[in-house]
Design an enzyme around this catalytic site. Structure first.
Site, PDB file in Angstrom:
ATOM      1  CE  LYS A 174     -12.424 118.433  -3.287  1.00 19.11           C
ATOM      2  NZ  LYS A 174     -11.431 119.065  -2.482  1.00 19.11           N
ATOM      3  N   GLY A 227     -19.758 126.044  -1.298  1.00 16.27           N
ATOM      4  CA  GLY A 227     -18.659 126.615  -2.076  1.00 16.27           C
ATOM      5  C   GLY A 227     -19.198 127.646  -3.045  1.00 16.27           C
ATOM      6  CB  SER A 228     -17.678 129.179  -5.969  1.00 18.23           C
ATOM      7  OG  SER A 228     -17.381 128.033  -6.753  1.00 18.23           O
ATOM      8  N   GLY A 232     -21.041 124.951  -7.603  1.00 20.60           N
ATOM      9  CA  GLY A 232     -22.366 124.476  -7.214  1.00 20.60           C
ATOM     10  C   GLY A 232     -23.208 124.076  -8.425  1.00 20.60           C
ATOM     11  CD  GLU A 249     -26.904 126.659   2.167  1.00 19.83           C
ATOM     12  OE1 GLU A 249     -26.861 127.850   1.791  1.00 19.83           O
ATOM     13  OE2 GLU A 249     -27.947 126.096   2.518  1.00 19.83           O
ATOM     14  CB  CYS A 283     -21.119 132.485   2.809  1.00 21.67           C
ATOM     15  SG  CYS A 283     -21.566 131.687   4.339  1.00 21.67           S
ATOM     16  CD  GLN A 330     -10.484 134.963  -2.065  1.00 18.62           C
ATOM     17  OE1 GLN A 330     -10.456 133.913  -2.701  1.00 18.62           O
ATOM     18  NE2 GLN A 330     -11.551 135.731  -2.006  1.00 18.62           N
ATOM     19  CD  GLU A 382     -19.332 134.937  -2.504  1.00 21.93           C
ATOM     20  OE1 GLU A 382     -18.953 134.098  -3.336  1.00 21.93           O
ATOM     21  OE2 GLU A 382     -19.834 134.644  -1.412  1.00 21.93           O
TER      22      GLU A 382
HETATM   23  P1  NAP Z   1     -15.123 126.350  -4.540  1.00 22.00           P
HETATM   24  O1  NAP Z   1     -13.959 126.729  -5.337  1.00 22.00           O
HETATM   25  O2  NAP Z   1     -16.423 126.156  -5.221  1.00 22.00           O
HETATM   26  O3  NAP Z   1     -14.707 125.017  -3.759  1.00 22.00           O
HETATM   27  C1  NAP Z   1     -15.566 124.416  -2.822  1.00 22.00           C
HETATM   28  C2  NAP Z   1     -15.260 122.936  -2.766  1.00 22.00           C
HETATM   29  O4  NAP Z   1     -15.625 122.329  -4.009  1.00 22.00           O
HETATM   30  C3  NAP Z   1     -13.772 122.620  -2.563  1.00 22.00           C
HETATM   31  O5  NAP Z   1     -13.659 121.485  -1.752  1.00 22.00           O
HETATM   32  C4  NAP Z   1     -13.318 122.340  -3.977  1.00 22.00           C
HETATM   33  O6  NAP Z   1     -12.163 121.541  -4.059  1.00 22.00           O
HETATM   34  C5  NAP Z   1     -14.511 121.597  -4.520  1.00 22.00           C
HETATM   35  N1  NAP Z   1     -14.582 121.546  -5.970  1.00 22.00           N
HETATM   36  C6  NAP Z   1     -13.976 122.366  -6.871  1.00 22.00           C
HETATM   37  N2  NAP Z   1     -14.292 121.980  -8.131  1.00 22.00           N
HETATM   38  C7  NAP Z   1     -15.096 120.897  -8.020  1.00 22.00           C
HETATM   39  C8  NAP Z   1     -15.753 120.068  -8.957  1.00 22.00           C
HETATM   40  N3  NAP Z   1     -15.636 120.253 -10.266  1.00 22.00           N
HETATM   41  N4  NAP Z   1     -16.516 119.054  -8.508  1.00 22.00           N
HETATM   42  C9  NAP Z   1     -16.665 118.858  -7.169  1.00 22.00           C
HETATM   43  N5  NAP Z   1     -16.048 119.601  -6.233  1.00 22.00           N
HETATM   44  C10 NAP Z   1     -15.289 120.623  -6.646  1.00 22.00           C
HETATM   45  O7  NAP Z   1     -15.395 127.399  -3.360  1.00 22.00           O
HETATM   46  P2  NAP Z   1     -14.311 128.011  -2.348  1.00 22.00           P
HETATM   47  O8  NAP Z   1     -13.541 129.038  -3.089  1.00 22.00           O
HETATM   48  O9  NAP Z   1     -13.602 126.926  -1.630  1.00 22.00           O
HETATM   49  O10 NAP Z   1     -15.230 128.705  -1.258  1.00 22.00           O
HETATM   50  C11 NAP Z   1     -15.672 130.008  -1.361  1.00 22.00           C
HETATM   51  C12 NAP Z   1     -17.146 130.028  -1.725  1.00 22.00           C
HETATM   52  O11 NAP Z   1     -17.892 129.310  -0.740  1.00 22.00           O
HETATM   53  C13 NAP Z   1     -17.746 131.403  -1.735  1.00 22.00           C
HETATM   54  O12 NAP Z   1     -18.533 131.566  -2.885  1.00 22.00           O
HETATM   55  C14 NAP Z   1     -18.636 131.428  -0.491  1.00 22.00           C
HETATM   56  O13 NAP Z   1     -19.727 132.294  -0.540  1.00 22.00           O
HETATM   57  C15 NAP Z   1     -19.075 130.025  -0.429  1.00 22.00           C
HETATM   58  N6  NAP Z   1     -19.547 129.705   0.906  1.00 22.00           N
HETATM   59  C16 NAP Z   1     -20.899 129.618   1.083  1.00 22.00           C
HETATM   60  C17 NAP Z   1     -21.412 129.340   2.332  1.00 22.00           C
HETATM   61  C18 NAP Z   1     -22.901 129.224   2.519  1.00 22.00           C
HETATM   62  O14 NAP Z   1     -23.310 128.636   3.512  1.00 22.00           O
HETATM   63  N7  NAP Z   1     -23.708 129.761   1.602  1.00 22.00           N
HETATM   64  C19 NAP Z   1     -20.539 129.135   3.415  1.00 22.00           C
HETATM   65  C20 NAP Z   1     -19.177 129.254   3.208  1.00 22.00           C
HETATM   66  C21 NAP Z   1     -18.691 129.532   1.931  1.00 22.00           C
HETATM   67  P3  NAP Z   1     -10.700 122.212  -4.264  1.00 22.00           P
HETATM   68  O15 NAP Z   1     -10.465 123.030  -3.070  1.00 22.00           O
HETATM   69  O16 NAP Z   1      -9.826 121.013  -4.353  1.00 22.00           O
HETATM   70  O17 NAP Z   1     -10.775 122.998  -5.531  1.00 22.00           O
END
Ligand code: NAP
Length: 480
Positions: A174, A227-228, A232, A249, A283, A330, A382
């Protein structure tokens, strides 16, 4: 494709959904990349059912078949890096060079795990009981749900899908809703590799429906999420109830320490690339620049001079260093962080301006704040933006304490010529990755990647360490 909609891939078939969304280029909001199907809970369940079936067959596959599949995916990504890098940049906003680099790197992940397929060794042991032999080996964990963010649409998918398939698992993938095109293109390549039906499934759709269905499923054996922090935590809670393996992550608040003895050019280059490239949406980005007082003024002046040379604009154009902010939400968040820093007393030394371009898009010039403290909101949250804040400190000890004073712990960097401080930093920075005289962003594909504290949870990703997540150890006792 069906009626000009890019479909999901479930049980070996391209399947349309009741709804779809438009994928909009953030560098030119008049440019619609395509319409992408949005799976619902029922379709997600179909993908899970298919994966259960597919996994039973895929785990029987010979090592050479797995090796060939992964090599072939890697080869195609590398061969098509220009085309797929262009698509990636178009939907995410990063520069074409960054998009192409990401696709190339994704190919390298597949190649690396093709080689790992052939390194699946077990161990033998003597038993404490005479006449009994013991073997330990690794089996696939089963069906893996892969949930990815928008900022590295192809690479994050690659570093999860490649080891999942290498170790005999089935996948339900997904991607983030903002970047379905790269996910679809990768799936299209995987769909041509002759995998058993259901081994690999793409379910584009919302986090609230597709994501929630996956993380609450008792038929999924493992969930890997990037993701966030907020999402997480939801993944951790949902999988814990069902005792499903999970790997997270999440966010970060990385810092680069610059000591008085630093080479100034190295310090400036590392700070600029770590903070601003990828539009700061990495990230591993260093949004905090912790600078000791002896070099502070020289560093700030040199960083501003360097920033004046950065070109922000059309990600496809030659000579552009910083592309578009990923979307309107964003951009709004970036502007609110700029305002909050100023309200908290930070001094905007350079940049932070909304840039108008020929096409409507989201562009922000990189911003540098000085006179900031580590307690300001801008240095706690962040930001995921092209915004860096200088925090002036007395000495190395204060710099290290400041770097560690955060809830996150992904990467940390130091610029110094002192072996003593570099060595101490490597030992005492509370981060998963440490960089000495290098930017905080920029990691290799054959070694573990991950963080500490609220940045990561579960076993490490990438390199040979990935097998901890994608396999389960079996211990066999044999009496002859
Ligand atoms: P996000 O909003 O948490 O979304 C990440 C993924 O989770 C998306 O596919 C999202 O789907 C899905 N998601 C959202 N709500 C969910 C739920 N309730 N249950 C299951 N899945 C769900 O994060 P983002 O804004 O896409 O990404 C930015 C974040 O990623 C930042 O915090 C960044 O630091 C982090 N990141 C971390 C790393 C690392 O390796 N530490 C690497 C890259 C990015 P939708 O898009 O459909 O909402």
């Amino acid at each position: 494709m069906s009626d000009n909609v890019f479909c999901n891939f479930i049980a070996g078939q391209w399947i349309d959904s009741a709804t779809n969304i438009a994928n909009i280029n953030p560098a030119n909001t008049n440019d619609i990349i395509g319409h992408y199907a949005q799976a619902d809970a029922e379709q997600t369940q179909q993908a899970i059912n298919a994966a259960i079936e597919g996994q039973l067959q895929w785990q029987q596959s010979g090592l050479e078949q797995r090796y060939s599949v992964l090599m072939s995916i890697g080869d195609e990504l590398i061969e098509r890096k220009q085309e797929l890098g262009t698509l990636l940049s178009r939907e995410e906003g990063k520069t074409l060079a960054e998009g192409m680099g990401e696709v190339y790197r994704s190919g390298q992940f597949f190649h690396y795990y093709a080689a790992e397929v052939l390194r699946q060794m077990g161990e033998t042991a003597a038993s404490v009981r005479p006449g009994i032999a013991i073997e330990t080996y690794r089996e696939p964990v089963g069906v893996v749900a892969i949930i990815t963010p928008w900022n590295f649409p192809t690479a994050t998918a690659a570093w999860k899908i490649a080891p999942a398939l290498a170790f005999g698992n089935a996948v339900v993938f997904k991607p983030a809703s903002q970047v379905p095109a790269s996910a679809w293109a990768l799936t299209e390549i995987i769909s041509r590799q002759g995998l058993p039906e259901g081994t690999f499934n793409l379910v584009m759709g919302s986090g609230s429906e597709v994501g929630e269905t996956l993380i609450h499923s008792r038929q999924i054996d493992a969930v890997t999420f990037t993701g966030s922090l907020e999402t997480g935590r939801k993944v951790a809670a949902a999988t814990a109830i069902n005792l499903v393996k999970c790997q997270l992550e999440m966010g970060s608040k990385n810092a680069l320490v610059i000591l008085d003895d630093a080479d100034l050019d190295t310090a400036v280059e590392c700070a600029i690339s770590g903070a601003f490239f990828g539009t700061g949406q990495k990230c591993t980005a260093s949004s905090r620049l912790i600078v000791t007082e002896g070099i502070h003024d020289k560093f700030v002046a040199a960083a501003i001079e360097r920033m004046k040379k950065l070109v922000v604009g059309d990600p496809m154009a030659e000579g552009v260093h910083i592309g578009a902010v990923a979307d309107a939400r964003q951009m709004e968040q970036n502007l609110s962080y700029l305002a909050s820093a100023s309200e908290d007393g930070a001094h905007l030394a350079y940049g932070g301006e909304v840039i108008e371009t020929e096409n409507p898009g989201y562009f922000l010039s990189p911003a540098l704040f000085t006179h900031t403290t580590n307690q300001m909101k801008i240095n706690r949250d962040e930001t995921f933006a092209p915004i860096a804040c200088v925090i002036k400190v007395k000495d190395y000890d204060e710099a290290l304490a400041t770097l560690n004073d955060t809830n996150y712990g992904l990467t940390g960097g130091i610029i110094t010529q002192s072996l003593k401080y570099a060595t101490d930093f490597k030992r005492n920075a509370k981060t998963g990755c440490v960089m000495v005289n290098l930017p905080t962003a920029g990691t290799d594909y054959h070694v573990p990647f991950g963080g500490r504290k609220e940045s990561s949870f579960g076993s490490r990703e990438q390199g040979s360490y990935a097998k901890e997540f994608y396999t389960i150890v079996k211990t066999c006792y044999i009496s002859a």
